[in-house]
Design an enzyme around this catalytic site. Structure first.
Site, PDB file in Angstrom:
ATOM      1  N   ASN A 150       4.727 -29.607  53.437  1.00  7.36           N
ATOM      2  CA  ASN A 150       4.511 -31.047  53.562  1.00  7.36           C
ATOM      3  C   ASN A 150       4.575 -31.674  52.177  1.00  7.36           C
ATOM      4  O   ASN A 150       3.677 -31.496  51.361  1.00  7.36           O
ATOM      5  CB  ASN A 150       3.138 -31.294  54.213  1.00  7.36           C
ATOM      6  CG  ASN A 150       2.847 -32.771  54.424  1.00  7.36           C
ATOM      7  OD1 ASN A 150       3.551 -33.640  53.918  1.00  7.36           O
ATOM      8  ND2 ASN A 150       1.793 -33.058  55.175  1.00  7.36           N
TER       9      ASN A 150
ATOM     10  N   HIS B   1       8.376 -36.798  60.072  1.00  5.70           N
ATOM     11  CA  HIS B   1       7.598 -36.346  58.921  1.00  5.70           C
ATOM     12  C   HIS B   1       7.288 -34.868  59.108  1.00  5.70           C
ATOM     13  O   HIS B   1       6.812 -34.450  60.164  1.00  5.70           O
ATOM     14  CB  HIS B   1       6.315 -37.159  58.813  1.00  5.70           C
ATOM     15  CG  HIS B   1       5.311 -36.562  57.888  1.00  5.70           C
ATOM     16  ND1 HIS B   1       5.625 -36.197  56.593  1.00  5.70           N
ATOM     17  CD2 HIS B   1       4.001 -36.241  58.067  1.00  5.70           C
ATOM     18  CE1 HIS B   1       4.548 -35.690  56.018  1.00  5.70           C
ATOM     19  NE2 HIS B   1       3.549 -35.703  56.890  1.00  5.70           N
TER      20      HIS B   1
ATOM     21  N   CYS C  61       1.928 -40.316  54.042  1.00  3.06           N
ATOM     22  CA  CYS C  61       3.080 -39.599  54.588  1.00  3.06           C
ATOM     23  C   CYS C  61       4.037 -40.505  55.358  1.00  3.06           C
ATOM     24  O   CYS C  61       5.136 -40.088  55.725  1.00  3.06           O
ATOM     25  CB  CYS C  61       2.611 -38.461  55.499  1.00  3.06           C
ATOM     26  SG  CYS C  61       1.627 -37.207  54.640  1.00  3.06           S
TER      27      CYS C  61
END
Length: 339
Positions: free
Chosen positions: A287, A257, A116
């Site tokens: 996500n 993020h 990520c």
């Protein structure tokens, strides 16, 4: 020649058409819209459902939009970086596939895997390449088909993830006070037990056993990941601000993020940053791993003004994390709608 700086000159994005919302998820697994919204703040996520399409398809879509918006000649692109945890194949690289589909004749391409945090790391790599003076135009793409790793019988993880891609063009300029200023990037090697996929790599190759025992899905120990993410992202932002003699009052936007709304809120609270300065779109995309930051840029481009002070921050598997300070180089409202 003056000092060379690396600036983002355009943003492209792509999310699949199919939307998996909380109502549909609640018919697949024991969950509910209230449970999901309370714990992670996600309302829906886009899923790439077409058979035979993978991460390179979404990356190519985002890059094609980027090239169209910027009007750049594809033959002038020097390099293409794709950051992903879900490559099309073990080899060749997903970047090589995207390069071929785009017809980039004068560029080299490679994948960078940092989960990520991949876009943050890749942007720093691209900026360093540009600042060396050897390269003038680099496309950086964050793309992930997280649905390919998700166990849709596990309500703790299946609600979190979606698919998508975001792309930026990074170019050289001698203009002062714009572009990538500096970064604080770190890796904490203790992260393996808490966030991983057990099978599919060289330690545990695919077999009937690994498939039968459902070892090809993402595993996460949520509480531990949450705690480290909040601490590290908060500390990293503070470190970048300190290095640049800035406070949160000097910041126009923090683009984190997009992992979990509670993580984002906790990081903002930890650094005393008003939520109005935080770009959040997790409610619509979930996500998307390496794609979250460039997708947030894509979503928010029209609100960005030349000279805006932007802080990027991320945390991911392997407990990779960091933050970077970027000074926006153009008025986004002039190009954001040029799809």
């Amino acid at each position: 020649m003056g000092k060379i700086h690396a600036v983002i000159t355009g943003v492209g994005g792509y999310v699949p058409d199919y939307v998996l919302n909380n109502e549909e998820l609640s018919r697949m697994v024991d969950t509910s819209d209230e449970w999901i919204m309370t714990r992670v703040g996600i309302k829906e996520r886009h899923i790439l459902t077409e058979e035979g399409l993978g991460t390179s398809y979404m990356a190519r879509k985002a890059a094609k939009q980027l090239l169209k918006k910027t009007g750049v000649d594809p033959d002038t692109i020097d390099a293409l970086i794709v950051t992903t945890t879900t490559p099309d194949y073990k080899f060749p690289s997903t970047a090589s596939i995207v390069l071929g589909k785009l017809g980039l004749k004068n560029a080299f391409a490679f994948d960078l895997e940092a989960a990520c945090c991949g876009f943050l790391y890749s942007l720093d790599v691209a900026a360093t390449m540009i600042e060396s003076g050897r390269y003038k135009k680099i496309i950086v793409i964050g793309a992930d088909k997280m649905s390919s790793l998700v166990d849709y019988t596990d309500r703790a993880t299946c609600v979190l993830f979606g698919d998508g891609a975001g792309a930026v063009l990074v170019e050289a300029t001698e203009e002062e006070n714009v572009g990538v200023q500096n970064s604080f990037l770190r890796t904490d090697g203790i992260g393996l037990p808490f966030l991983h996929m057990k099978a599919g790599g060289s330690v545990c190759p695919p077999s009937h056993f690994t498939v039968d025992h459902r070892l090809h899905y993402l595993y996460q120990e949520g509480r531990t990941v949450f705690r480290y993410a909040v601490t590290d992202m908060g500390n990293d932002v503070e470190e970048v601000l300190k290095c640049n003699e800035m406070t949160t009052e000097d910041v126009n936007w923090v683009i984190p993020h997009e992992a979990n709304l509670r993580i984002i809120e906790a990081v903002a609270k930890r650094i005393n940053l008003p939520l109005e300065k935080v770009v959040v779109n997790i409610q619509r995309y979930g996500n998307t791993s390496a794609a979250t930051i460039p997708l947030a840029l894509w979503d928010h481009e029209r609100h960005l003004k030349k000279g805006d002070n932007i802080i990027f921050t991320a945390f991911g598997a392997g407990f990779v994390h960091g933050a970077s300070y970027y000074k926006w180089a153009y008025d986004g409202s002039t190009v954001a709608d040029a799809q």
